[in-house]
Every structure is written in C-alpha cells, then in structure tokens.
Design a protein around this motif. Structure first.
Motif, PDB file in Angstrom:
ATOM      1  N   TYR A 190       0.838  -1.204   0.000  1.00 31.22           N
ATOM      2  CA  TYR A 190       0.000   0.000   0.000  1.00 31.22           C
ATOM      3  C   TYR A 190       0.874   1.257   0.000  1.00 31.22           C
ATOM      4  CZ  TYR A 190      -3.531   3.397   1.478  1.00 31.22           C
ATOM      5  OH  TYR A 190      -4.354   4.496   1.555  1.00 31.22           O
ATOM      6  N   ASP A 242       2.400   1.808  -3.457  1.00 34.65           N
ATOM      7  CA  ASP A 242       1.428   2.372  -4.408  1.00 34.65           C
ATOM      8  C   ASP A 242       1.156   3.846  -4.124  1.00 34.65           C
ATOM      9  OD1 ASP A 242       1.300  -0.071  -5.602  1.00 34.65           O
ATOM     10  OD2 ASP A 242      -0.670  -0.631  -4.802  1.00 34.65           O
ATOM     11  N   CYS A 243       1.063   4.206  -2.852  1.00 33.61           N
ATOM     12  CA  CYS A 243       0.835   5.616  -2.500  1.00 33.61           C
ATOM     13  C   CYS A 243       2.023   6.475  -2.913  1.00 33.61           C
ATOM     14  CB  CYS A 243       0.594   5.758  -0.998  1.00 33.61           C
ATOM     15  SG  CYS A 243      -1.017   5.153  -0.442  1.00 33.61           S
ATOM     16  N   HIS A 273       1.939   6.926  -6.706  1.00 32.07           N
ATOM     17  CA  HIS A 273       0.896   7.869  -7.134  1.00 32.07           C
ATOM     18  C   HIS A 273       1.019   9.234  -6.442  1.00 32.07           C
ATOM     19  CE1 HIS A 273      -1.231   4.862  -9.477  1.00 32.07           C
ATOM     20  NE2 HIS A 273      -1.235   4.045  -8.449  1.00 32.07           N
ATOM     21  N   LYS A 274       2.055   9.381  -5.597  1.00 31.30           N
ATOM     22  CA  LYS A 274       2.306  10.631  -4.862  1.00 31.30           C
ATOM     23  C   LYS A 274       1.088  11.056  -4.044  1.00 31.30           C
ATOM     24  CE  LYS A 274       5.698  12.209  -8.260  1.00 31.30           C
ATOM     25  NZ  LYS A 274       6.121  13.277  -9.198  1.00 31.30           N
ATOM     26  N   ASP A 275       0.484  10.079  -3.405  1.00 30.17           N
ATOM     27  CA  ASP A 275      -0.709  10.320  -2.591  1.00 30.17           C
ATOM     28  C   ASP A 275      -0.298  10.370  -1.125  1.00 30.17           C
ATOM     29  OD1 ASP A 275      -3.206  10.596  -1.575  1.00 30.17           O
ATOM     30  OD2 ASP A 275      -4.043   8.767  -2.448  1.00 30.17           O
ATOM     31  N   ASP A 276       0.333  11.474  -0.714  1.00 32.52           N
ATOM     32  CA  ASP A 276       0.846  11.587   0.642  1.00 32.52           C
ATOM     33  C   ASP A 276      -0.275  11.640   1.680  1.00 32.52           C
ATOM     34  OD1 ASP A 276       3.388  11.535  -0.296  1.00 32.52           O
ATOM     35  OD2 ASP A 276       3.780  13.687  -0.082  1.00 32.52           O
ATOM     36  N   ARG A 277      -1.420  12.226   1.328  1.00 35.42           N
ATOM     37  CA  ARG A 277      -2.531  12.321   2.278  1.00 35.42           C
ATOM     38  C   ARG A 277      -3.013  10.925   2.689  1.00 35.42           C
ATOM     39  NH1 ARG A 277      -5.242  17.200   2.976  1.00 35.42           N
ATOM     40  NH2 ARG A 277      -3.679  18.861   2.859  1.00 35.42           N
ATOM     41  N   ALA A 278      -3.188  10.055   1.691  1.00 39.25           N
ATOM     42  CA  ALA A 278      -3.616   8.690   1.999  1.00 39.25           C
ATOM     43  C   ALA A 278      -2.555   7.953   2.801  1.00 39.25           C
ATOM     44  CB  ALA A 278      -3.923   7.927   0.706  1.00 39.25           C
ATOM     45  N   ASP A 314     -10.173   8.977   5.488  1.00 36.83           N
ATOM     46  CA  ASP A 314      -9.831   7.648   4.958  1.00 36.83           C
ATOM     47  C   ASP A 314      -8.649   7.027   5.696  1.00 36.83           C
ATOM     48  OD1 ASP A 314     -10.254   5.484   3.376  1.00 36.83           O
ATOM     49  OD2 ASP A 314      -9.122   6.233   1.665  1.00 36.83           O
TER      50      ASP A 314
END
Length: 471
Positions: A87, A90-91, A94-99, A225
């Motif tokens: 996980y 993948d974050c 996708h550069k999804d630091d918030r998640a 989330d």
C-alpha cells in the motif's frame, strides 16, 4: 526498500574511502540500528537490575514477561508489514501523501486494538495467578501497545526517507528510558522490575511520539480515509500469508518448546525455554550482518537494473528487453550468492569464536550446543527471506507465499517431533525448515526468471482488465 537505495547510491556514488565507510555505517543503522538499540537497552536494564540484587525469580519474570510483549508485537507487525508495504509503495508511486499519512494512524489504531486485546488477556492472567499490583499491570498493558505500534510504524520508514531521524528517535527513547530507570529505582525507590517497565514505557512513548511526528512532517496532516489500506488485505491475501507464515515459522519452534519441551520453565503465567531463547537471541545477532550486506548489495545496483528492465519491457525492442533482462538476472545471481557466501563465512567464524569465548562469559555448554546449530538455522532463514524479496519485486505473490508455508510446516512438525525425541534435536527444526524454505524460494525464483517476460506481461494485462472492470 527503494528509498534506502536512493540515499545509498548517492553516498557510494562519490567513490571514495570515506563514502564507502559512511555508506556502510548508514546501511547498518538503517537495517539493524533500531533492533540493536533496543537489544542494548534490554541488556542494560538487565545488568542494572542484577546490580540492584534482585532475585533470580524476579530476573526471570522480567525477561519472560518482556519476551511475550516482543512476540505479540512481532506477530501483529507480521499481519500488516507485507500488505501495508505494498500500500505504501502504491501511495508513493501515485504521490498520494494524504492517503499515506492517514494510513499511519489507521494501522496504529488496528495494531492498538489487537495488541490491547492480547495484553488484556496476559494482564488478567497475571492478576489472577500471581496477584500482581494493578499499577504494574497498567505499565505492562501500555508497554505492549507501544511496542506493537513502534513495530508497525517501522513499515513506513522507507517511505519517510528520514532514516537519520528515525535512528535519532530510537536513541532519544533509550536515553529517556535510562534516565527514568535511575530516577525510579534510585530516587523514587521503586522495585527494580517496576522501574525497568516504567523506563521502557516512557522510552517507547517518546519513540512513538517522535515517529508520528516524522510521519506527519513527511506526509502532512491526514484528514480522512484512515483505513483505506484495509481493502489491500482482500486484494493481496497471499502477501498477508507470506509475511505471517514467515514470522510464525521463525518462532513456531520457540512457541512449541515453551508449551511442551522438557527445558521449559514457568514464571507467573509465562512459560519460556531460557536456554533455547538465549541461544536463539545470540544466533540472530550473529546473522544481523546479512541484513546490512543485502541492503548494500541490492539497493546500490539491483534497483537501477530492475527499472531499466521494466522500461525496456514497456517501450523497448525485443533485443533491448533481452539485454536488460540478462543484465538484471546476472545482477540478481551475483548479489544473492555474494550475500550467501559472505554471511556463511561470517557465521562460521563467529560460531568458532563462540566456542572460545562463551566459557569466559559463563554461558553454559547447553546454550553453546543449541547456538551452533541455531546460528546455521537463522542463516538459512535469512537466505530464504532475501530470495523471497526478489519474488516480491516481480509480484510473484504465489511463490512468495509457498516458500514461507513450507518453512512453517517443516519447522512446526519437526519441533513437535523434537519434543518427543529429546534435547539434542531441539535446534534442528529451524535449520531443516529454513533450508527447505530457502531451496523452495530459490527454485521458484529461478523458474520465474526463466519466464519473466511472459509473466509480467500477463500480470500487466490482468491488472488493466481488473481496472477496466472497476470502471
């Protein structure tokens, strides 16, 4: 793992003697630094309590009770480590630091619930069986949750890319623990065992606070989330089984000997096998260098070749694909066998030195005999683990699950048999199980490398089809 590699390649890229030494120190602190720091703290507290003239029963109670906390924390971390690592990857992609930041608190919440339940059972058992004071039980309960959280948050270290800060957090925790112990035992007059648990609780509380701070500093303040990672457990069940079976296999013989071996001892509600546990601890220390060697060898060369191969697979010609695949395959073979060979030499040399120095350290012959075979057993288990990591890279989750399953099955069955056959057989299950899992992992990795192009292309097609169905 890639995050460590970026920093190591930057250090080793200078190609000087100082950079080589600095890179080795950096890799050591990153790979085994936190574990070594905690081990040093436990040994220091044990030495300090011995100086305080506690009884042998109290000494055994401290070591046995903390061993259970450690085992619970490791097993809970095993439930999360492989799936959450995917996980996190993948974050990061996708550069999804918030998640990513939100998942830190979600994972810690889940770990707190699981560890809290296990610790509650132990605390109730101690209160009923030994009438342990409530204030000690509160310290014990809180420490169990803090240790479990510290282990699960370490999954995010590679994504943090703040390895110096993480190591500093562990140093700060151990320093606070030492200060609290001397204050609690020397100034406030607490019993040494209670003082030790108060020190550990304060140290781990500071450590958890600092790790959370570094996560928030790196990923930002999460807003929603918190449990977005949970669907990965459904999506990648084989990753969950792979990590869990590996850790269960590592400690299955220990757990079986605690319950059925003739060398087991009981303190309060805690069953342990002190001779086997000490030998196992020393065997792990002997093989710690393998983790450092693997990080240095793999992270400084393999990752670049892996990326080049994937790039060729996506956009390159057939000739380029085969060229990059051959280069990557040769790199894997060279790196794996280098780790296998160098660590084997280190392990054998240290076993020989142990035969010389253990008598001077008042370590019994029984522990020495267990240690020699267990050291080779831990060596085979680490070799299996390093081989499985490459299967993770290639997303061959089935193979990465089969090898630990074989390891767990062989170890558990032989450990149960060893309880009936006698003490001489106690160290053999880990060696046999580790060797069986290692050979299975190596054989499956070799097969995967021979069919890598078609495997990855099919995986990619399946992923695209799955995304289309979701849309």
């Amino acid at each position: 793992m890639a995050g460590i590699g970026f920093e190591l390649r930057k250090i080793y890229g200078r190609k000087t003697l100082a950079s080589s030494i600095g890179g080795s120190i950096y890799a050591t602190m990153t790979a085994v630094g936190p574990s070594v720091i905690v081990a040093v703290l436990i040994l220091f507290l044990k030495f300090a309590m011995d100086r305080a003239d506690i009884t042998e029963l109290e000494n055994r109670f401290f070591m046995s009770s903390f061993t259970y906390i450690f085992l619970i924390a490791v097993l809970i971390a095993a439930l999360f480590s492989t799936v959450v690592s995917r996980y996190v990857s993948d974050c990061v992609f996708h550069k999804d630091d918030r998640a990513l930041g939100a998942s830190v608190f979600g994972v810690m919440t889940a770990a707190s619930v699981l560890s809290g339940g296990a610790m509650l059972v132990l605390c109730v058992g101690m209160f009923i069986a030994s009438d342990v004071p409530v204030y000690f039980l509160l310290l014990y309960y809180l420490l169990g949750i803090l240790v479990a959280n510290a282990y699960v948050v370490m999954t995010y270290v590679s994504a943090l890319k703040e390895y110096k800060e993480v190591t500093l957090s562990y140093f700060a925790g151990i320093l606070l623990a030492v200060i609290v112990y001397f204050l609690a035992e020397g100034v406030w007059g607490m019993h040494p065992v209670v003082a030790a648990y108060a020190a550990l609780t304060c140290g781990y509380a500071l450590l958890n606070g600092m790790l959370i701070f570094w996560c928030v500093n790196a990923f930002g303040i999460p807003q929603e989330d918190y449990f977005g990672f949970l669907h990965y457990f459904v999506r990648f069940p084989k990753l969950l089984m792979s990590g869990l079976f590996y850790v269960l296999g590592f400690y299955s013989a220990t757990i079986i000997y605690w319950n059925h071996a003739d060398i087991r001892e009981r303190v309060s509600i805690f069953w342990t096998a002190p001779a086997y546990d000490l030998a196992m601890f020393l065997a792990i220390l002997v093989n710690m260098s393998a983790l450092v060697i693997f990080v240095v060898k793999v992270e400084t060369s393999f990752f670049d070749k892996y990326v080049a191969y994937l790039s060729a697979l996506n956009m390159g010609s057939y000739h380029r694909i085969k060229k990059e695949q051959e280069s990557m395959t040769n790199s894997i073979r060279c790196q794996l066998f280098f780790v296998y060979e160098v660590q084997l030499i280190i392990t054998v040399v240290l076993i020989c030195l142990a035969n010389v120095f253990f008598p001077y350290l008042n370590i019994s012959v029984q522990v020495l005999n267990l240690f020699m075979i267990l050291s080779m057993g831990v060596y085979t288990v680490f070799c299996m683990y390093f081989t499985i990591i490459f299967l993770y890279y290639f997303e061959d989750h089935t193979a990465a699950c089969i090898a630990p399953c074989i390891f767990l099955g062989i170890t558990a069955i032989l450990a149960a048999a060893a309880c009936q056959m006698g003490r001489a057989f106690y160290p053999l299950p880990l060696l046999a199980g580790g060797f069986g899992g290692w050979m299975a992992a190596f054989g499956m990795l070799r097969y995967r490398l021979m069919h890598l192009d078609s495997f990855l292309m099919c995986k990619g097609a399946q992923e695209e089809y799955r995304k289309g169905e979701v849309k």
